[in-house]
Design a protein around this motif. Structure first.
Motif, mmCIF file in Angstrom:
data_model
loop_
_atom_site.group_PDB
_atom_site.id
_atom_site.type_symbol
_atom_site.label_atom_id
_atom_site.label_comp_id
_atom_site.label_asym_id
_atom_site.label_seq_id
_atom_site.Cartn_x
_atom_site.Cartn_y
_atom_site.Cartn_z
ATOM 1 N N ASP A 179 8.208 -30.945 44.801
ATOM 2 C CA ASP A 179 9.321 -30.857 43.860
ATOM 3 C C ASP A 179 8.864 -30.162 42.572
ATOM 4 N N ASN A 180 7.699 -30.558 42.066
ATOM 5 C CA ASN A 180 7.169 -29.944 40.840
ATOM 6 C C ASN A 180 6.843 -28.474 41.053
ATOM 7 N N ALA A 181 6.219 -28.158 42.199
ATOM 8 C CA ALA A 181 5.858 -26.756 42.463
ATOM 9 C C ALA A 181 7.123 -25.894 42.448
ATOM 10 N N ILE A 182 8.189 -26.409 43.062
ATOM 11 C CA ILE A 182 9.453 -25.645 43.125
ATOM 12 C C ILE A 182 10.065 -25.527 41.724
ATOM 13 N N LYS A 183 9.900 -26.574 40.940
ATOM 14 C CA LYS A 183 10.489 -26.596 39.597
ATOM 15 C C LYS A 183 9.720 -25.698 38.622
ATOM 16 N N TYR A 184 8.389 -25.801 38.626
ATOM 17 C CA TYR A 184 7.620 -25.146 37.557
ATOM 18 C C TYR A 184 7.109 -23.757 37.923
ATOM 19 N N ALA A 185 7.147 -23.400 39.223
ATOM 20 C CA ALA A 185 6.648 -22.067 39.603
ATOM 21 C C ALA A 185 7.816 -21.136 39.927
ATOM 22 N N GLU A 209 -0.738 -26.398 46.544
ATOM 23 C CA GLU A 209 -1.072 -25.263 45.666
ATOM 24 C C GLU A 209 0.175 -24.435 45.378
ATOM 25 N N ASP A 210 0.359 -24.110 44.079
ATOM 26 C CA ASP A 210 1.443 -23.174 43.738
ATOM 27 C C ASP A 210 0.873 -22.044 42.902
ATOM 28 N N HIS A 211 1.672 -21.014 42.651
ATOM 29 C CA HIS A 211 1.187 -19.874 41.874
ATOM 30 C C HIS A 211 2.017 -19.670 40.623
ATOM 31 N N TYR A 228 5.096 -38.470 30.301
ATOM 32 C CA TYR A 228 4.534 -37.276 29.640
ATOM 33 C C TYR A 228 5.083 -35.999 30.262
ATOM 34 N N ARG A 229 5.521 -35.063 29.413
ATOM 35 C CA ARG A 229 5.947 -33.739 29.868
ATOM 36 C C ARG A 229 5.275 -32.708 28.977
ATOM 37 N N CYS A 230 4.781 -31.616 29.556
ATOM 38 C CA CYS A 230 4.102 -30.586 28.758
ATOM 39 C C CYS A 230 5.117 -29.894 27.851
ATOM 40 N N ALA A 231 4.587 -29.267 26.806
ATOM 41 C CA ALA A 231 5.484 -28.559 25.888
ATOM 42 C C ALA A 231 5.719 -27.124 26.359
ATOM 43 N N SER A 234 8.011 -23.445 30.720
ATOM 44 C CA SER A 234 8.496 -23.766 32.067
ATOM 45 C C SER A 234 9.008 -25.204 32.137
ATOM 46 N N THR A 235 8.458 -26.089 31.283
ATOM 47 C CA THR A 235 8.895 -27.488 31.280
ATOM 48 C C THR A 235 10.151 -27.648 30.434
ATOM 49 N N ARG A 236 10.157 -26.980 29.269
ATOM 50 C CA ARG A 236 11.313 -27.131 28.374
ATOM 51 C C ARG A 236 12.594 -26.680 29.054
ATOM 52 N N GLY A 240 13.469 -33.389 33.677
ATOM 53 C CA GLY A 240 12.460 -34.231 34.331
ATOM 54 C C GLY A 240 12.330 -35.533 33.587
ATOM 55 N N THR A 241 11.699 -36.488 34.238
ATOM 56 C CA THR A 241 11.564 -37.817 33.633
ATOM 57 C C THR A 241 10.118 -38.104 33.203
ATOM 58 N N GLY A 242 9.186 -37.276 33.662
ATOM 59 C CA GLY A 242 7.787 -37.534 33.338
ATOM 60 C C GLY A 242 7.214 -38.689 34.147
ATOM 61 N N LEU A 243 7.819 -38.975 35.306
ATOM 62 C CA LEU A 243 7.330 -40.086 36.141
ATOM 63 C C LEU A 243 6.608 -39.619 37.393
ATOM 64 N N GLY A 244 6.967 -38.407 37.875
ATOM 65 C CA GLY A 244 6.481 -37.938 39.177
ATOM 66 C C GLY A 244 4.978 -38.022 39.334
ATOM 67 N N LEU A 245 4.236 -37.459 38.372
ATOM 68 C CA LEU A 245 2.775 -37.431 38.518
ATOM 69 C C LEU A 245 2.150 -38.795 38.232
ATOM 70 N N ALA A 246 2.797 -39.585 37.347
ATOM 71 C CA ALA A 246 2.269 -40.942 37.091
ATOM 72 C C ALA A 246 2.299 -41.729 38.402
HETATM 73 P P1 ADP Z 1 8.562 -34.223 35.333
HETATM 74 O O1 ADP Z 1 8.413 -33.130 36.338
HETATM 75 O O2 ADP Z 1 9.679 -35.146 35.634
HETATM 76 O O3 ADP Z 1 8.570 -33.702 33.919
HETATM 77 P P2 ADP Z 1 5.910 -35.098 36.191
HETATM 78 O O4 ADP Z 1 5.204 -36.377 35.903
HETATM 79 O O5 ADP Z 1 6.156 -34.782 37.605
HETATM 80 O O6 ADP Z 1 7.265 -35.174 35.361
HETATM 81 O O7 ADP Z 1 5.086 -33.921 35.556
HETATM 82 C C1 ADP Z 1 4.599 -34.049 34.223
HETATM 83 C C2 ADP Z 1 4.485 -32.669 33.582
HETATM 84 O O8 ADP Z 1 3.428 -31.924 34.208
HETATM 85 C C3 ADP Z 1 5.730 -31.804 33.765
HETATM 86 O O9 ADP Z 1 6.693 -32.078 32.777
HETATM 87 C C4 ADP Z 1 5.159 -30.388 33.659
HETATM 88 O O10 ADP Z 1 5.040 -30.043 32.309
HETATM 89 C C5 ADP Z 1 3.736 -30.536 34.232
HETATM 90 N N1 ADP Z 1 3.652 -30.088 35.655
HETATM 91 C C6 ADP Z 1 3.741 -30.853 36.752
HETATM 92 N N2 ADP Z 1 3.575 -30.135 37.875
HETATM 93 C C7 ADP Z 1 3.378 -28.860 37.479
HETATM 94 C C8 ADP Z 1 3.135 -27.625 38.171
HETATM 95 N N3 ADP Z 1 3.063 -27.573 39.511
HETATM 96 N N4 ADP Z 1 2.954 -26.508 37.413
HETATM 97 C C9 ADP Z 1 3.012 -26.547 36.070
HETATM 98 N N5 ADP Z 1 3.241 -27.676 35.346
HETATM 99 C C10 ADP Z 1 3.419 -28.823 36.042
#
Ligand code: ADP
Length: 279
Positions: A179-185, A209-211, A228-231, A234-236, A240-246
């Motif tokens: 889901d993240n790879a599709i969202k952020y790449a 792996e994504d590119h 936590y979400r990066c600034a 691609s994130t802005r 997202g909820t910042g829960l997926g990776l936790a």
């Molecule tokens: P969410 O996607 O809901 O914001 P996640 O916990 O899944 O929360 O991810 C935390 C943050 O990590 C994301 O907000 C994004 O900034 C960064 N991130 C996660 N996966 C990727 C990825 N494949 N490429 C770039 N940034 C990513």
């Protein structure tokens, strides 16, 4: 009269001792109070930060819920009113509705699991099986969503040993990473996502792996913190909820494992999940 001559030595020594004790006590009390105030301030700041994060989380979840619900309502209205005559369009709209409801389920799964983990009531069911099979099921489920967003998912699955694992947790690990790879790449030139498995030394590794833009080194630990979400841009631009990776981290730890981020070539990230083989 010269006092120095009349006051005996022992009295001036006692006065000096008393003075030292007095200043020492004041300094000690001052230090204790300062430390207490600093720790109170830190606690307060941490509580305020957490409260702010929770507010952000609630608005993010509401937003995430609203988007798929709006699409489902829109498509169902069009179908109900017979506005769609072409068979291809019908299939496309039904497909979109299915994908939007799957997106809702993924979000709800994450929120419920997060809440169970917070309450300490999350239960894992370990059964012996083939992790590759579990991953193939996720790929099959997520492929239409990936294709719709211009991605293709490639698998490179090595023969891994049979191990006991919680298939819901492993499914959610792979779903969240895909889901993240599709969202952020989504702006990447190369929209191929690769999933690899390998086994060695009593461990099974799953790599996604994504590119896309990748994750800077200094944020590679922080992204696993809850909310936590990066600034990064691609994130802005995404919700997202910042829960997926936790959750990915928690699920890996439940399998006596861990997760780390490596740099993909020429750009992008590799999420490497390492699980302990359990028989
Ligand atoms: P969410 O996607 O809901 O914001 P996640 O916990 O899944 O929360 O991810 C935390 C943050 O990590 C994301 O907000 C994004 O900034 C960064 N991130 C996660 N996966 C990727 C990825 N494949 N490429 C770039 N940034 C990513």
């Amino acid at each position: 009269m010269n006092l120095k001559e009349t006051v005996p030595d022992w009295i001036s020594r006692d006065v000096a001792k008393l003075r030292n004790w007095y200043f020492g006590t004041i300094a000690f009390v001052f230090l204790v109070v300062s430390l207490w105030l600093i720790s109170l301030w830190h606690n307060l700041a941490a509580q305020m930060k957490l409260a702010q994060k929770k507010d952000d989380f609630i608005s993010a979840v509401s937003h995430e819920l609203r988007t798929p619900l709006t699409s489902i309502r829109m498509y169902s209205e069009m179908l109900e009113k017979n506005w769609v005559s072409s068979k291809d369009k019908l299939a496309e709209y039904y497909g979109n509705m299915r994908q939007e409801s799957e997106r809702l389920s993924r979000l709800i799964d994450n929120v419920l699991d997060f809440s169970r983990i917070q309450k300490g009531s999350k239960k894992y069911t370990f059964t012996v099986g083939d992790i590759n099979r579990c991953i193939e099921n996720v790929v099959e489920m997520m492929s239409p969503y990936a294709v719709q967003n211009g991605f293709s998912i490639e698998t490179d699955l090595a023969a891994v040993e049979q191990s006991a694992f919680d298939s819901d947790a492993v499914t959610q690990i792979v779903v969240n990473l895909l889901d993240n790879a599709i969202k952020y790449a989504r702006e990447a030139d190369d929209k191929t996502i690769i999933i690899r498995t390998a086994t060695a030394g009593g461990f099974i590794t799953i790599e996604v792996e994504d590119h896309g833009p990748g994750i800077p080194h200094r944020q590679r630990k922080k992204v696993f913190e809850q909310f936590y979400r990066c600034a990064a841009e691609s994130t802005r631009e995404t919700n997202g909820t910042g829960l997926g990776l936790a959750l990915v981290k928690k699920f890996a730890q439940a399998h006596d494992g861990f997760v780390e981020i490596l740099t993909a070539k020429p750009t992008g990230s590799i999420f490497k999940v390492v699980l302990t083989v359990q028989n």
